[in-house]
Write an enzyme that holds these catalytic residues in place. Sequence first.
Site, PDB file in Angstrom:
ATOM      1  N   ASP A 114      -8.632  24.686  38.980  1.00 17.67           N
ATOM      2  CA  ASP A 114      -9.467  24.581  37.790  1.00 17.67           C
ATOM      3  C   ASP A 114     -10.523  23.512  38.072  1.00 17.67           C
ATOM      4  O   ASP A 114     -10.703  23.103  39.217  1.00 17.67           O
ATOM      5  CB  ASP A 114      -8.606  24.197  36.579  1.00 17.67           C
TER       6      ASP A 114
ATOM      7  N   GLY B  33      -5.419  15.877  36.481  1.00 14.53           N
ATOM      8  CA  GLY B  33      -4.347  16.634  35.839  1.00 14.53           C
ATOM      9  C   GLY B  33      -4.868  18.027  35.968  1.00 14.53           C
ATOM     10  O   GLY B  33      -5.953  18.323  35.502  1.00 14.53           O
ATOM     11  N   THR B  34      -4.143  18.918  36.583  1.00 14.97           N
ATOM     12  CA  THR B  34      -4.856  20.072  37.084  1.00 14.97           C
ATOM     13  C   THR B  34      -3.932  21.251  37.287  1.00 14.97           C
ATOM     14  O   THR B  34      -2.722  21.145  37.069  1.00 14.97           O
ATOM     15  CB  THR B  34      -5.452  19.691  38.451  1.00 14.97           C
ATOM     16  N   THR B  35      -4.528  22.365  37.694  1.00 16.57           N
ATOM     17  CA  THR B  35      -3.733  23.466  38.203  1.00 16.57           C
ATOM     18  C   THR B  35      -4.344  23.906  39.513  1.00 16.57           C
ATOM     19  O   THR B  35      -5.549  24.188  39.573  1.00 16.57           O
ATOM     20  CB  THR B  35      -3.746  24.666  37.236  1.00 16.57           C
TER      21      THR B  35
ATOM     22  N   LYS C 287     -12.213  20.760  43.276  1.00 19.49           N
ATOM     23  CA  LYS C 287     -10.960  20.212  43.799  1.00 19.49           C
ATOM     24  C   LYS C 287     -10.567  20.864  45.118  1.00 19.49           C
ATOM     25  O   LYS C 287      -9.508  20.547  45.672  1.00 19.49           O
ATOM     26  CB  LYS C 287      -9.831  20.415  42.774  1.00 19.49           C
TER      27      LYS C 287
END
Lengths: 217, 248
Positions: free
Chosen positions: B65, B48-50, B81
Amino acid sequence: MEKHCTDSRVKGVSTGTTILAAIFDGGVVIGSDSRASMGGEYVSSKTINKVIQVHDRIFCCMAGSLADAQAVIKAAKFHLSFHSVQMESPPQVIAAASVLKDLCYKNKDELQAGFLTAGWDKKNGPQVYVVSLGGMLISQQVTIGGSGSTYIYGYVDAKYKPNMTKEECLQFATNALALAMGRDNVSGGVAHLVVITEKGVEHVVVPGDKLPKFHDE
Amino acid sequence: MRGQPLLSTVIHREKMAAAPVMMPYFGQQISSKSDLVPDWTRQEVSTGTTIMAVEYDGGVVIGADSRTTTGAYIANRVTDKLTRIHNKIYCCRSGSAADTQAIAEIVAYQLGFHSIELDEPPLVETAANLFRASCYRYREELTAGILVAGWDKRKGGQVYSVPIGGMLVRQPVSVGGSGSTYIYGFMDANYKPGMNKEQCMELTAAALSLAMERDGSSGGVVRLASISEEGVERRVILGNQLPKFSTH
């Protein structure tokens, strides 16, 4: 891939809308878009006004189920005007917010409605209150709500400064609503803004074609 | 497809993990069982990320992130990532950690082989199409949102977005992941075509910080990389060095 959808079914009910309220130096701006849609497929109204006046200098924006919100606001208007007659003075903004909060909290099992309340009173000046779905009441300098609000959290965090002038705040609110309407398909139409100060109340309507455009439009 | 054995094990696990979370929605519900127990208790490992990628004249800037979560527990708070697919082609991963790792490995293998056959550095568009091919063919089993970005001699810096479902589109700037919804407005307002590398880095760092502040599934440090003809330059911005915004 439902688990990664950000639509209202997974997030919890939130009206297809974008609402916003922000305090500036000497007053408060409250605003919303003007679209009512059915399930994101049909726009049932292009020009609905979601900013409701509950007293001379106190306005509300609703979020959640429109039916519940309208019923709550009707009851709140009555309570508030009765309270104002008893006190023999205009009600405080927090009184309006508390009335809404009481209704939302005591009926939390049946209702799905939240509110932004903004206004000006003599004792505390400009204020903004948020009543959330379960009946929590908090005061904030700037707040956003509705399905379109998720897209502008970053913009609002970056752009809002305390003690802006009225013009700066109006521009900020217009930009924020325009950005949200640009990304959220259930928000759109015109931007309804209301500016509340000690002197009075001013309605500003920015039609769709006069909204600020951003780089990819 | 060459990578088949790897993918079939992923498919199995995905199906089991996916079942409890998919819930049909019938009309309005005042309160349902899912309200009593929070969603995150039934989640699998997810980035779950940006993530964000921006093109500039001469290259691309990518950022992410560093948080990987299993529900409410942060399994890795310093995740990388930004995954290398080839010398000058990277991808930003969001969605299921397992799915995106598996796909990235497969594509890196396919691209490496293709590059040797061609005797030339591969095109970013080729890498993007390889991602799209896997993501589209196995769309029912996968949860992967990927940004492919890099530099090649033919078209310079390019950013391709391969969101969940397997679409492929080239965009000058793209954001992804759960935290991306919060920064669409900021990005629309602040991105201008014709920015240089430093401006793109600042925009990406600012956007990621804003998203990390609002999204519970994003956080940690900001990892940035810039890819150009000269090569790849990586940076890390630690939590206390992130740009701050007046919070109210």
